[in-house]
Design a protein around this motif. Structure first.
Motif, mmCIF file in Angstrom:
data_model
loop_
_atom_site.group_PDB
_atom_site.id
_atom_site.type_symbol
_atom_site.label_atom_id
_atom_site.label_comp_id
_atom_site.label_asym_id
_atom_site.label_seq_id
_atom_site.Cartn_x
_atom_site.Cartn_y
_atom_site.Cartn_z
ATOM 1 N N ALA A 31 23.484 7.180 -0.649
ATOM 2 C CA ALA A 31 24.914 7.332 -0.947
ATOM 3 C C ALA A 31 25.686 7.344 0.368
ATOM 4 O O ALA A 31 25.871 8.398 0.972
ATOM 5 N N LYS B 43 28.768 7.131 1.182
ATOM 6 C CA LYS B 43 29.972 7.945 1.267
ATOM 7 C C LYS B 43 29.612 9.426 1.424
ATOM 8 O O LYS B 43 30.267 10.169 2.154
ATOM 9 N N ALA B 44 28.544 9.830 0.722
ATOM 10 C CA ALA B 44 28.105 11.218 0.847
ATOM 11 C C ALA B 44 27.572 11.478 2.252
ATOM 12 O O ALA B 44 27.783 12.555 2.818
ATOM 13 N N ALA C 40 28.550 10.010 4.998
ATOM 14 C CA ALA C 40 29.722 10.124 5.872
ATOM 15 C C ALA C 40 30.387 11.479 5.675
ATOM 16 O O ALA C 40 30.821 12.121 6.635
ATOM 17 N N PHE C 41 30.424 11.945 4.426
ATOM 18 C CA PHE C 41 30.996 13.258 4.123
ATOM 19 C C PHE C 41 30.189 14.357 4.814
ATOM 20 O O PHE C 41 30.736 15.338 5.319
ATOM 21 N N GLY C 42 28.867 14.175 4.858
ATOM 22 C CA GLY C 42 28.027 15.152 5.537
ATOM 23 C C GLY C 42 28.186 15.117 7.045
ATOM 24 O O GLY C 42 27.673 15.999 7.738
ATOM 25 N N GLU D 271 36.618 12.353 7.408
ATOM 26 C CA GLU D 271 35.953 11.101 7.056
ATOM 27 C C GLU D 271 36.761 9.934 7.595
ATOM 28 O O GLU D 271 36.239 8.851 7.811
ATOM 29 N N PRO E 51 33.591 14.990 10.333
ATOM 30 C CA PRO E 51 33.429 16.114 9.386
ATOM 31 C C PRO E 51 32.534 17.235 9.917
ATOM 32 O O PRO E 51 32.855 18.416 9.729
ATOM 33 N N ARG F 173 33.654 21.065 10.410
ATOM 34 C CA ARG F 173 32.985 22.196 9.754
ATOM 35 C C ARG F 173 32.706 23.287 10.762
ATOM 36 O O ARG F 173 32.883 24.466 10.493
ATOM 37 N N GLY G 18 27.560 10.893 -5.361
ATOM 38 C CA GLY G 18 27.904 9.812 -4.442
ATOM 39 C C GLY G 18 28.904 10.208 -3.377
ATOM 40 O O GLY G 18 29.167 9.446 -2.466
ATOM 41 N N HIS G 19 29.493 11.405 -3.480
ATOM 42 C CA HIS G 19 30.405 11.814 -2.418
ATOM 43 C C HIS G 19 30.086 13.245 -1.953
ATOM 44 O O HIS G 19 29.650 13.455 -0.844
ATOM 45 N N ILE H 125 24.361 13.910 -3.622
ATOM 46 C CA ILE H 125 23.579 12.689 -3.763
ATOM 47 C C ILE H 125 22.678 12.858 -4.984
ATOM 48 O O ILE H 125 21.819 13.734 -5.016
ATOM 49 N N LEU I 159 23.363 18.804 3.117
ATOM 50 C CA LEU I 159 24.411 17.837 3.444
ATOM 51 C C LEU I 159 25.529 18.484 4.252
ATOM 52 O O LEU I 159 26.089 17.867 5.154
#
Lengths: 355, 533
Positions: free
Chosen positions: A229, A231-232, A234-236, B340, B361, B365, B378-379, B382, B393
């Motif tokens: 994923a 996008k996930a 990148a979010f992480g 992002e 990000p 954090r 997906g955002h 996962i 994550l």
């Protein structure tokens, strides 16, 4: 029709390669029967003769070494969703760099360090060739698949030019090859009387280190997250550009190392056809090994069986050379098809619109 | 253009008598729409009687009736989730009503599929276009019109383009077209199929004001030719400028019908949103120094809404709501706040006084921020990874990971089977509780969440709201980006409205009415508020 499973099936994750091999054998029966050969005998030669004696067994490992080195690197790369199909080029560059060191380090220098230097140079050469698609992808949005593939041809032509021109063997009577490498640049054998060499240790070590990196470190986690994923990931906080560069450097470097190992161990000089199809076959190895570096080790052995078996079949059954390649292609085809079963289940479709 | 029309072997669009109508005059004022040619005595073209549709316990559309006459421009108004889309999907054959009848020209019909709807002369232009990016305009149309040759389609596109001012070159590839141009392709697709009724789903949400103006002229022209138009929107000014009738929906029911030209934006907003007496409101909380400061945030558009000059702060102990209907810049704002999409200017965003604008990000954090995006699988999570890995994550430490996920599951009552299940195996509500809990475990000073209870059952929503209020009471600043006004009234101390990439001045939730927010969400100028309260 296919229906997505809630969670991937662990049983089928193990069974899928077995089903794929079984289907390949079945299709192989049809293939050999169509060619007018005895299918049972052909399967025997393909799958049993490679284990028949010590020589065959050692040759099996010799074939498996470059496949495992490249395949475990590609497993990491594919896990990130980065499709580096330019391993043959990275392999070739590794061989060129190793050969360049082997042929140009002056005699009398510390010869103990020559082989490690050759291998390190090979690693760097492969990394360099893997770095180009990463750079172009990150700066200009170029397609990694295309750039890495095209660089394969550039590498092959570069090698061709070198062995015919500047690096040609002065005593080679016009044959396209370099002089033999000096003794200090040659990989020692592991078992006397066979060609089995220390590359085996390198391949096993590479698979173990990569497996640790992929499943135990945060960087490995980011690689897997990006593949599943983007996008996930990148979010992480995992940078896409940096991950792409990293996996291409790793897989390129290992392909380069494989090239250096082959050049210093089995060929012992440079010639235009050193690649021997390892770079593309390693794509099969990576997938057959479930994109797991240790899995790639086992898969490399499995593929080596079809190589040795194919060679034996050519000699003993007078099979056309391409039959071995057809066989490998079928294996990849069935493997990818069976992988679908891990994430999907087959359901007979009832008439839609009953609601 | 008439010579081209004359050469046509077929007349796919316009009835013979309609051809005599002169070309549309340009430059009319939006306040005085052209007189409707809809004949109120004529039999309705479309008649919906007592139609209902439920999804599980939710009655999405509840005994709705609606009549539409030829040439009428009728608006369907309502908040997100009011049932507009469900109703329209039944007219277009995507969904089947549970009860009630849909009639065309007085005859009850059963519309089983969109292709059957098209056969009946019903065309629909969707909010998001499903097209093949790499194909040309004509090729895209050929996909849905298999019985016509590419050459005919090319010619028809040019002819319709000239006739309606929908100029588009049929050989251009979709990937090169703007959103407005893509919409033109969709409208042309409908026109090629002889529509008697054209349904437009939030058509101006992707358009520039100029493109919207051009669209209204096309729709006026079509209505003059006798085509009925059903116009779905939450943009009040659009509806007032274009439509001659309106049906207002709320929670699945028709709550009002009116002539929008006789109404003000404020009265329309009130019909849409309804009275606010039953909405629980958050008690005023202790509010301290600003922990998150956003100063003149500009983000250029990349396939979305550009953000312009966004300035706000969220203070210690405060929950700040950012309201707005879908697609007004929410996801862009979230990406700018989460890092992002890092910013050019470092001091655009400050966390507890420290500039973080250029940070990614992870670094944000570490500066004390935490984030919960709208989309879960997906955002924020996962699906093909286990909860322990999903915990990782947003948590850097590599040790005791399974333990961390376990703590979230216990503290936030995340129900799932197995010791460490895959995220995809969790229900929406439980996964969202896990995600929000995971972020709260970071003990952030600033938490940004987008649509925290979207698609989540009532129990999980209440648990999430409680967790957010507890965190703010401990002294964090929380920003809730939400399209759900009930949610904003329930948990937010202050609220601002995002509209077309700009943010209104935040106001104390207790001092603002839903009508006022609704007007801001519909794009009415803030000054118009004075006349309401």
């Amino acid at each position: 029709m296919l229906e997505r499973r809630v969670a991937p099936s662990p049983a089928l994750a193990i069974l899928s390669p077995v089903i794929a091999v079984a289907l390949t054998v079945l299709a192989g029966f049809a293939l050999f029967a169509a060619l007018g050969k005895d299918p049972v005998k052909a399967m025997e030669i393909y799958f049993l003769s490679p284990f028949a004696d010590a020589y065959n067994r050692s040759e099996l490992l010799v074939k498996a070494i470059p496949l495992a080195l490249i395949g475990s690197g590609l497993a990491v790369c594919f896990r990130a969703g980065v499709f580096n199909i330019g391993a043959p080029g990275q392999y070739t560059l590794g061989a060129i760099f190793a050969g360049g060191v082997a042929l140009h380090v002056p005699e009398g220098a510390a010869m103990i360090w020559l082989l490690p230097l050759c291998l390190a140079a090979g690693f760097v050469g492969g990394m360099l060739w893997g770095w180009i698609p990463a750079l172009l992808r990150n700066l200009a949005g170029a397609n990694v698949i295309l750039v890495s593939l095209m660089l394969t041809y550039v590498a092959a032509l570069l090698l061709d030019w070198l062995v015919r021109g500047p690096w040609a063997d002065p005593l080679g009577r016009g044959f396209p090859k370099t002089a033999a490498f000096p003794d200090g640049a040659l990989m020692p054998t592991l078992l006397a009387g066979t060609r089995l060499h220390w590359g085996l240790v390198l391949a096993v070590a590479a698979a173990l280190i990569l497996s640790w990196m992929l499943f135990r470190t945060r960087r490995g986690f980011g690689i897997r997250a990006m593949g599943l994923a983007p996008k996930a990931a990148a979010f992480g906080g995992f940078s896409e550009a940096r991950t792409i560069t990293y996996v291409l450097l790793v897989s390129g470097g290992l392909a380069g190392l494989a090239g250096a190992v082959e050049a210093t161990a089995t060929i012992q000089q440079l010639q235009p056809d050193i690649a021997a199809g390892y770079g593309f076959a390693a794509i099969i190895v990576a997938f057959l090994g479930r994109l797991n570096p240790i899995g790639a080790l086992i898969a490399a052995l499995a593929l080596a069986v079809t190589y040795i078996g194919g060679e034996n079949a050519q000699i003993l059954l007078k099979l056309p050379k391409n039959a071995a390649f057809v066989f490998q292609g079928m294996l990849l085809f069935f493997l990818l098809a069976c992988d679908t079963l891990i994430h999907y289940r087959v359901r007979v479709r009832r008439r839609a619109g009953a609601a | 253009m008439s010579s081209v029309t004359g050469a046509m072997p077929r007349q796919p669009i316009i009835a013979a008598e309609a051809k005599s109508i002169p070309p549309l005059s340009v430059g009319k004022a939006p306040q005085t729409p052209p007189e409707s040619i809809a004949d109120t005595s004529a039999a309705p073209l479309l008649s919906i009687a007592g139609v209902s549709k439920s999804f599980g316990p939710l009655r999405a559309v509840d005994t709705v009736s609606l009549d539409l006459r030829p040439g009428e421009k009728h608006a369907l108004l309502g908040e997100n989730g009011a049932g507009k889309s469900t109703l329209v999907k039944m007219i277009y054959g995507v969904l089947q009503p549970d009860s009630g009848t849909i009639s065309l020209e007085g005859r009850p019909v059963r519309i089983d599929s969109p292709s059957m709807a098209r056969g009946q002369g019903i065309g629909m232009v969707f909010q998001h276009f499903s097209t093949f990016e790499a194909l040309s305009v004509a090729e895209n149309l050929a996909v849905v019109l298999p019985d016509r040759s590419l050459r005919d389609i090319r010619r028809d596109v040019r002819r319709i383009g000239a006739e309606y001012g929908l100029g588009i070159e049929p050989d251009r590839r979709l990937v090169d077209l703007s959103a407005g141009e893509r919409q033109r392709v969709e409208i042309i697709r409908c026109l090629l199929q002889n529509p008697r009724l054209l349904i437009m789903d939030e058509p101006t949400s992707v358009l520039t004001p100029q493109e919207a103006e051009a669209l209204f002229m096309v729709l006026d022209r079509l209505a003059e030719e006798g085509c009925a138009i059903l116009y779905i929107s939450h943009r009040l000014e659009d509806v007032r400028a274009l439509c001659t009738g309106a049906t207002v929906m709320r929670r699945g029911k028709v709550v009002a019908t009116c002539d929008p030209r006789q109404e003000t934006a404020a009265s329309l907003a009130e019909m849409m949103i309804g009275s606010t007496v039953e909405r629980p409101r958050k008690q005023a909380a202790y509010i301290g120094k600003p922990l998150l400061e956003v100063n003149d945030l500009d983000v250029p558009s990349v396939n979305g809404m550009a953000l312009k000059g966004i300035t706000f702060s969220a203070r210690k102990g405060e929950i700040l709501g950012i309201a707005g209907v879908a697609g007004e810049g929410q996801s862009e704002l979230f990406a700018a706040l989460s890092g992002e999409r890092p910013l050019r200017r470092h001091d655009t965003i400050r966390v507890d006084g420290r500039a973080v604008g250029k940070l990614d990000p992870s670094r944000r954090r570490r500066a004390g921020m935490a984030f919960g995006p709208e989309r879960r699988i997906g955002h924020s999570a996962i699906g093909d990874m286990r909860l322990s890995e999903n915990f990782r994550l947003t948590h850097n430490a590599t040790r005791a990971l399974r333990h961390g996920a376990k703590m979230v599951r216990e503290q936030f009552d995340v129900r799932a089977e197995g010791r460490d299940p895959f995220a995809a195996a969790l229900s929406g509500g439980n996964l969202q509780k896990f995600v929000i809990g995971r972020e709260i475990m970071r003990e952030p000073t600033v938490l940004i969440v987008e649509q925290p209870t979207w698609g989540v059952d009532a129990g999980a929503a209440a648990a999430i709201h409680e967790a957010l209020m507890t965190l703010s009471a401990k002294g964090a600043a929380i920003v809730v980006i939400s399209q759900d006004l009930d949610e904003i009234f329930a948990i937010c101390d202050r609220v601002a409205v995002l509209h077309r990439g700009t943010l209104s001045e935040p106001q104390v939730t207790g001092n603002v009415t839903a009508e006022e927010l609704g007007m801001l969400m519909g794009g009415a100028a803030p000054t118009a508020l004075a006349g309401v309260s």
